[in-house]
Scaffold this active site. Sequence first.
Site, mmCIF file in Angstrom:
data_model
loop_
_atom_site.group_PDB
_atom_site.id
_atom_site.type_symbol
_atom_site.label_atom_id
_atom_site.label_comp_id
_atom_site.label_asym_id
_atom_site.label_seq_id
_atom_site.Cartn_x
_atom_site.Cartn_y
_atom_site.Cartn_z
ATOM 1 N N VAL A 124 0.867 -1.175 0.000
ATOM 2 C CA VAL A 124 0.000 0.000 0.000
ATOM 3 C C VAL A 124 0.901 1.222 0.000
ATOM 4 O O VAL A 124 1.980 1.221 0.605
ATOM 5 C CB VAL A 124 -0.938 0.008 1.225
ATOM 6 C CG1 VAL A 124 -1.574 1.380 1.431
ATOM 7 C CG2 VAL A 124 -2.019 -1.051 1.075
ATOM 8 N N CYS A 125 0.475 2.265 -0.694
ATOM 9 C CA CYS A 125 1.167 3.548 -0.674
ATOM 10 C C CYS A 125 2.601 3.379 -1.194
ATOM 11 O O CYS A 125 2.842 2.640 -2.141
ATOM 12 C CB CYS A 125 1.101 4.129 0.739
ATOM 13 S SG CYS A 125 1.447 5.892 0.880
ATOM 14 N N THR A 126 3.559 4.037 -0.560
ATOM 15 C CA THR A 126 4.937 3.999 -1.049
ATOM 16 C C THR A 126 5.622 2.665 -0.795
ATOM 17 O O THR A 126 6.775 2.476 -1.196
ATOM 18 C CB THR A 126 5.771 5.121 -0.406
ATOM 19 O OG1 THR A 126 5.806 4.941 1.014
ATOM 20 C CG2 THR A 126 5.182 6.488 -0.724
#
Length: 261
Positions: free
Chosen positions: A133-135
């Site tokens: 998820v995300c970075t």
Amino acid sequence: MDRRVFNSSVLAGSLAGLLLPGAQAEQAPRSLGKPVIGLLVYPGMILLDLTGPLTVFNIMQADVRLIAASMTPVATDVGIAVAPTHSFDAAPAELDVLFVPGGLKGTVDGMNDARTLDFVASRGELARFVTSVCTGSLLLGAAGLLKGFNATSHWYVRDLLPLMGAKMVADRVVTDRNRVTAGGVTAGIDFGLALAAKLTGEDNAKRIQLLIEYDPQPPFAAGSPERAGADSANAVLTQRGPLIRQAEQAARAAGQRLGVP
């Protein structure tokens, strides 16, 4: 226990009343036959990146392992520390799911840390699903796990993915074979439900969505750079600029190491 220290067992207990009909709250040690999900925890990660999917995983009664470099509680973006259940050395060699949350400063540090990259690469090679998820997808990319795969990340760094051999797709959740990556922060719940459907079936995932009353109706149409507009997007890019540049340097170094043209 320090109330500022978070452990998955606390969340599991709080959700015992939300389990599907006929299910029972899982007691330690966890029983065999449940998907083993290893969640990487590292300093500076965004807590919501972790707890969004973790809420879904606990309701589906997965065998959750919070894995860190050591057993020292890990500081997060909001000041709540996460207590690991396993160190790198003690983590299972084979996981059903390897999951990496985001948090740009911590992600960049991980991309530059050989031990973290070695751990992610070794577990990712054997995992049934490799996810983020995300970075967190930048860390997967730096470990060589996204070469030749479609993937996404937080909107302000997703353009860095091709530097490590991935094909960037600007969707909230991107699935390519056994790689499942999601956009920034709140996309973790979408990701968790999508993965739950793969692991336990779509009907069960829909019931989990209802149990957590996930029916987003945000107060503003500003959750993406396209909707927020250029002024807001540029303000965020300016604020996060130094870290984004560090992430680009780490991604370029990883791409060179991985032989990405």
